[in-house]
Design an enzyme around this catalytic site. Structure first.
Site, PDB file in Angstrom:
ATOM      1  CG  HIS A  63      30.247  42.457  22.540  1.00  0.00           C
ATOM      2  ND1 HIS A  63      31.593  42.733  22.521  1.00  0.00           N
ATOM      3  CD2 HIS A  63      29.749  42.914  21.372  1.00  0.00           C
ATOM      4  CE1 HIS A  63      31.882  43.338  21.385  1.00  0.00           C
ATOM      5  NE2 HIS A  63      30.802  43.461  20.668  1.00  0.00           N
ATOM      6  N   GLY A 107      24.662  40.464  24.815  1.00  0.00           N
ATOM      7  CA  GLY A 107      24.444  40.246  23.386  1.00  0.00           C
ATOM      8  C   GLY A 107      24.185  38.794  23.049  1.00  0.00           C
ATOM      9  CE1 TYR A 137      22.991  44.683  22.839  1.00  0.00           C
ATOM     10  CE2 TYR A 137      21.102  44.705  21.367  1.00  0.00           C
ATOM     11  CZ  TYR A 137      22.171  44.038  21.933  1.00  0.00           C
ATOM     12  OH  TYR A 137      22.421  42.720  21.601  1.00  0.00           O
TER      13      TYR A 137
HETATM   14  O1  YXS Z   1      39.079  36.935  35.870  1.00  0.00           O
HETATM   15  P1  YXS Z   1      39.251  36.057  34.650  1.00  0.00           P
HETATM   16  O2  YXS Z   1      40.427  36.430  33.774  1.00  0.00           O
HETATM   17  O3  YXS Z   1      39.134  34.569  34.932  1.00  0.00           O
HETATM   18  O4  YXS Z   1      37.975  36.411  33.683  1.00  0.00           O
HETATM   19  C1  YXS Z   1      36.672  36.141  34.172  1.00  0.00           C
HETATM   20  C2  YXS Z   1      35.756  37.201  33.600  1.00  0.00           C
HETATM   21  O5  YXS Z   1      36.323  38.489  33.605  1.00  0.00           O
HETATM   22  C3  YXS Z   1      35.592  36.710  32.198  1.00  0.00           C
HETATM   23  N1  YXS Z   1      34.380  37.209  31.570  1.00  0.00           N
HETATM   24  C4  YXS Z   1      34.359  37.962  30.459  1.00  0.00           C
HETATM   25  N2  YXS Z   1      35.354  38.436  29.688  1.00  0.00           N
HETATM   26  C5  YXS Z   1      34.999  39.180  28.618  1.00  0.00           C
HETATM   27  N3  YXS Z   1      33.728  39.467  28.288  1.00  0.00           N
HETATM   28  C6  YXS Z   1      32.700  38.997  29.038  1.00  0.00           C
HETATM   29  N4  YXS Z   1      31.441  39.255  28.687  1.00  0.00           N
HETATM   30  C7  YXS Z   1      33.006  38.212  30.189  1.00  0.00           C
HETATM   31  N5  YXS Z   1      32.271  37.602  31.168  1.00  0.00           N
HETATM   32  C8  YXS Z   1      33.126  37.017  31.988  1.00  0.00           C
HETATM   33  O6  YXS Z   1      35.511  35.300  32.281  1.00  0.00           O
HETATM   34  C9  YXS Z   1      36.214  34.861  33.476  1.00  0.00           C
HETATM   35  C10 YXS Z   1      35.274  34.041  34.327  1.00  0.00           C
HETATM   36  O7  YXS Z   1      34.276  34.939  34.745  1.00  0.00           O
HETATM   37  P2  YXS Z   1      33.745  34.854  36.251  1.00  0.00           P
HETATM   38  O8  YXS Z   1      34.899  34.644  37.170  1.00  0.00           O
HETATM   39  O9  YXS Z   1      32.868  36.019  36.456  1.00  0.00           O
HETATM   40  O10 YXS Z   1      32.881  33.510  36.176  1.00  0.00           O
HETATM   41  P3  YXS Z   1      31.543  33.206  36.974  1.00  0.00           P
HETATM   42  O11 YXS Z   1      31.222  31.794  36.642  1.00  0.00           O
HETATM   43  O12 YXS Z   1      31.685  33.623  38.389  1.00  0.00           O
HETATM   44  O13 YXS Z   1      30.447  34.161  36.347  1.00  0.00           O
HETATM   45  C11 YXS Z   1      30.100  33.971  35.019  1.00  0.00           C
HETATM   46  C12 YXS Z   1      29.253  35.183  34.592  1.00  0.00           C
HETATM   47  C13 YXS Z   1      28.986  35.074  33.082  1.00  0.00           C
HETATM   48  C14 YXS Z   1      27.940  35.205  35.392  1.00  0.00           C
HETATM   49  C15 YXS Z   1      30.048  36.455  34.914  1.00  0.00           C
HETATM   50  O14 YXS Z   1      31.335  36.333  34.310  1.00  0.00           O
HETATM   51  C16 YXS Z   1      29.401  37.687  34.353  1.00  0.00           C
HETATM   52  O15 YXS Z   1      28.430  38.223  34.913  1.00  0.00           O
HETATM   53  N6  YXS Z   1      29.912  38.117  33.175  1.00  0.00           N
HETATM   54  C17 YXS Z   1      29.426  39.325  32.519  1.00  0.00           C
HETATM   55  C18 YXS Z   1      28.097  39.047  31.841  1.00  0.00           C
HETATM   56  C19 YXS Z   1      27.657  40.309  31.092  1.00  0.00           C
HETATM   57  O16 YXS Z   1      27.269  41.309  31.724  1.00  0.00           O
HETATM   58  N7  YXS Z   1      27.807  40.277  29.793  1.00  0.00           N
HETATM   59  C20 YXS Z   1      27.474  41.416  28.883  1.00  0.00           C
HETATM   60  C21 YXS Z   1      28.727  41.713  28.054  1.00  0.00           C
HETATM   61  S1  YXS Z   1      28.464  43.193  27.105  1.00  0.00           S
HETATM   62  C22 YXS Z   1      27.316  42.712  25.927  1.00  0.00           C
HETATM   63  O17 YXS Z   1      27.044  41.539  25.741  1.00  0.00           O
HETATM   64  C23 YXS Z   1      26.618  43.771  25.147  1.00  0.00           C
HETATM   65  C24 YXS Z   1      27.549  44.803  24.617  1.00  0.00           C
HETATM   66  S2  YXS Z   1      25.397  44.545  26.122  1.00  0.00           S
HETATM   67  O18 YXS Z   1      26.015  44.828  27.409  1.00  0.00           O
HETATM   68  O19 YXS Z   1      24.988  45.716  25.463  1.00  0.00           O
HETATM   69  O20 YXS Z   1      24.324  43.581  26.264  1.00  0.00           O
END
Ligand code: YXS
Length: 258
Positions: A63, A107, A137
């Site tokens: 998400h 998500g 969730y």
């Molecule tokens: O700093 P910039 O502007 O380049 O932005 C970064 C991150 O902030 C952004 N980004 C996101 N923006 C919005 N929503 C996200 N879910 C998201 N994830 C990342 O993308 C730019 C690059 O990310 P970065 O620098 O961390 O890249 P990386 O290659 O080192 O790592 C990639 C990930 C995906 C491993 C890392 O970005 C990460 O752990 N992202 C969060 C994954 C996560 O926890 N997603 C859950 C979102 S909430 C959701 O899905 C549900 C509501 S729930 O939580 O209930 O399951």
């Protein structure tokens, strides 16, 4: 349609997630996936493949965190884009295959698991992250996960929020096939063609029967309302605000249970 790439090859459609950096699922991207599905339904395609771009390090980061409300509103309501696209895939009249490479988060795991079949590259991982972000969730989302992942594994995934390998998830019956990345496309294409050869009318009714039966979980209005009130306590909590703030500030959250 810049956020997805849509391709049609005979009776097979392919939707490639194409949103910059990590395919975070914002409303715009989800609208384009839904629009692509609607077009493919109108063209009576017989199988759909949902994928990221070849060589993706991240299939989807889940998400779009900046679209999670922090004003006391329920973060995952019936009309949340993620909820909409999960239903669209489940109701789509032909099988949808998730062809996964890279890491899958939050998500996006439910998005992948709402597909009918999952083919993953060997280095794929899935991490279901509400507990890491402080997000309560929602019931239908949890039920969708339970339909695919048995209870001990879904509890570990939810309670730890840690990535789990595709290999382990295949051993647990969650993922249909795990193949080397270089074989991912050819393997998925072959599987899709096997589906295309079968009766589309029978597949349509089989998919709908399985959806209806898998969703047949009686729950009383009082039980539903109780869960909703418990969820409100969470999204009204300081921990919820802390989870999102920590993500945006790129630091570990400090949850205090209030
Ligand atoms: O700093 P910039 O502007 O380049 O932005 C970064 C991150 O902030 C952004 N980004 C996101 N923006 C919005 N929503 C996200 N879910 C998201 N994830 C990342 O993308 C730019 C690059 O990310 P970065 O620098 O961390 O890249 P990386 O290659 O080192 O790592 C990639 C990930 C995906 C491993 C890392 O970005 C990460 O752990 N992202 C969060 C994954 C996560 O926890 N997603 C859950 C979102 S909430 C959701 O899905 C549900 C509501 S729930 O939580 O209930 O399951």
């Amino acid at each position: 349609m810049s956020l997805v790439i849509v391709e049609v090859n005979g009776a097979m459609g392919t939707i490639t997630l194409n949103r910059a950096k990590v395919n975070a699922l914002n409303g715009e991207l989800i609208d384009e996936i839904a629009s692509a599905l609607a077009t493919m339904k109108a063209r009576n395609l017989r199988v759909i493949v949902l994928r990221a771009k070849r060589g993706a390090k991240v299939f989807s980061a889940g998400h779009e965190v900046t679209e999670l409300p922090t004003n006391g509103r329920d973060p995952i309501t019936y009309n949340d884009p993620l909820r909409q696209i999960v239903r669209a895939i489940q109701l789509h009249p032909c099988p949808v295959i998730a062809m996964v490479e890279g890491s899958v988060w939050g998500g996006a795991c439910e998005l992948v698991m709402s597909c009918d079949l999952i083919v993953a590259a060997q280095d794929t991982t899935l991490a279901i992250t509400p507990a890491k972000l402080g997000v309560p969730y929602n019931l239908s989302g949890i039920l969708n996960l339970m339909k695919v992942v048995n209870m001990p594994i879904i509890k570990e995934m939810l309670f730890t929020a840690r990535p789990v390998s595709a290999q382990r998830l295949m051993e647990c019956g969650v993922i249909n096939h795990v193949v080397p990345r270089e074989e991912l496309e050819s393997f998925t294409q072959q599987l899709a063609m096997q589906i295309v050869e079968t009766s589309p009318l029978v597949l349509r009714i089989l998919k709908e029967e399985l959806r209806v039966l898998a969703s047949a979980h009686p729950i009383t209005p009082e039980a539903y309302e109780r869960i909703q009130s418990l969820r409100r306590e969470v999204y009204d909590s300081e921990d919820y605000q802390e989870g999102i703030r920590a993500f945006l500030e790129k630091r570990k959250p400090e949850f205090h249970g209030r």
